[in-house]
Design a protein around this motif. Sequence first.
Motif, PDB file in Angstrom:
ATOM      1  N   ARG A   4       0.797  -1.235   0.000  1.00 17.54           N
ATOM      2  CA  ARG A   4       0.000   0.000   0.000  1.00 17.54           C
ATOM      3  C   ARG A   4       0.828   1.283   0.000  1.00 17.54           C
ATOM      4  O   ARG A   4       0.279   2.367  -0.071  1.00 17.54           O
ATOM      5  N   TYR A  79      -7.273   2.796  -1.852  1.00 15.49           N
ATOM      6  CA  TYR A  79      -7.399   1.423  -1.356  1.00 15.49           C
ATOM      7  C   TYR A  79      -8.593   1.312  -0.445  1.00 15.49           C
ATOM      8  O   TYR A  79      -8.942   2.253   0.270  1.00 15.49           O
ATOM      9  N   GLY A  80      -9.204   0.133  -0.449  1.00 12.30           N
ATOM     10  CA  GLY A  80     -10.199  -0.231   0.547  1.00 12.30           C
ATOM     11  C   GLY A  80      -9.516  -1.191   1.501  1.00 12.30           C
ATOM     12  O   GLY A  80      -8.316  -1.091   1.750  1.00 12.30           O
ATOM     13  N   SER A  81     -10.245  -2.171   1.985  1.00 11.72           N
ATOM     14  CA  SER A  81      -9.649  -3.148   2.894  1.00 11.72           C
ATOM     15  C   SER A  81      -8.948  -4.274   2.131  1.00 11.72           C
ATOM     16  O   SER A  81      -8.204  -5.043   2.720  1.00 11.72           O
ATOM     17  N   GLU A  82      -9.170  -4.360   0.829  1.00 11.36           N
ATOM     18  CA  GLU A  82      -8.561  -5.397   0.008  1.00 11.36           C
ATOM     19  C   GLU A  82      -7.159  -4.988  -0.441  1.00 11.36           C
ATOM     20  O   GLU A  82      -6.783  -3.846  -0.346  1.00 11.36           O
TER      21      GLU A  82
END
Length: 118
Positions: A4, A79-82
């Motif tokens: 990330r 980004y999300g949680s993935e």
Amino acid sequence: MFNREYYWSTASEFVRNPYYCGEELVDIVLYDDEYCDLEKVLILTYRYYTEKSGDTIDGNSRSWYKPCDTLFNRLDLRYGSEDTILFDSEKNVVCFDSQELFDEDIGFFVDKTIYKIP
């Protein structure tokens, strides 16, 4: 470099140069019967590899596709949680690696309706 932090870290900036093949715009040569022409092409995705044990997206894969910096920045992706699914500012899914959603290495998918080229 962690997954990330790829788009904003100093390490990411360091590898984005010709020496490490980190260029997004590359020259290709188009051959015709009579002449050859040089064109610039934007490489839209690249493969991110992890060396950390246990750092996988499907329990097996230690690599996945990411969009290039140009797409990430121009589409204002988040980004999300993935690990591979990226969203726009309105939380719409814009792109993802097929391994994370389908558990198959089909490729990288981008919603072509999300961005209109003028």
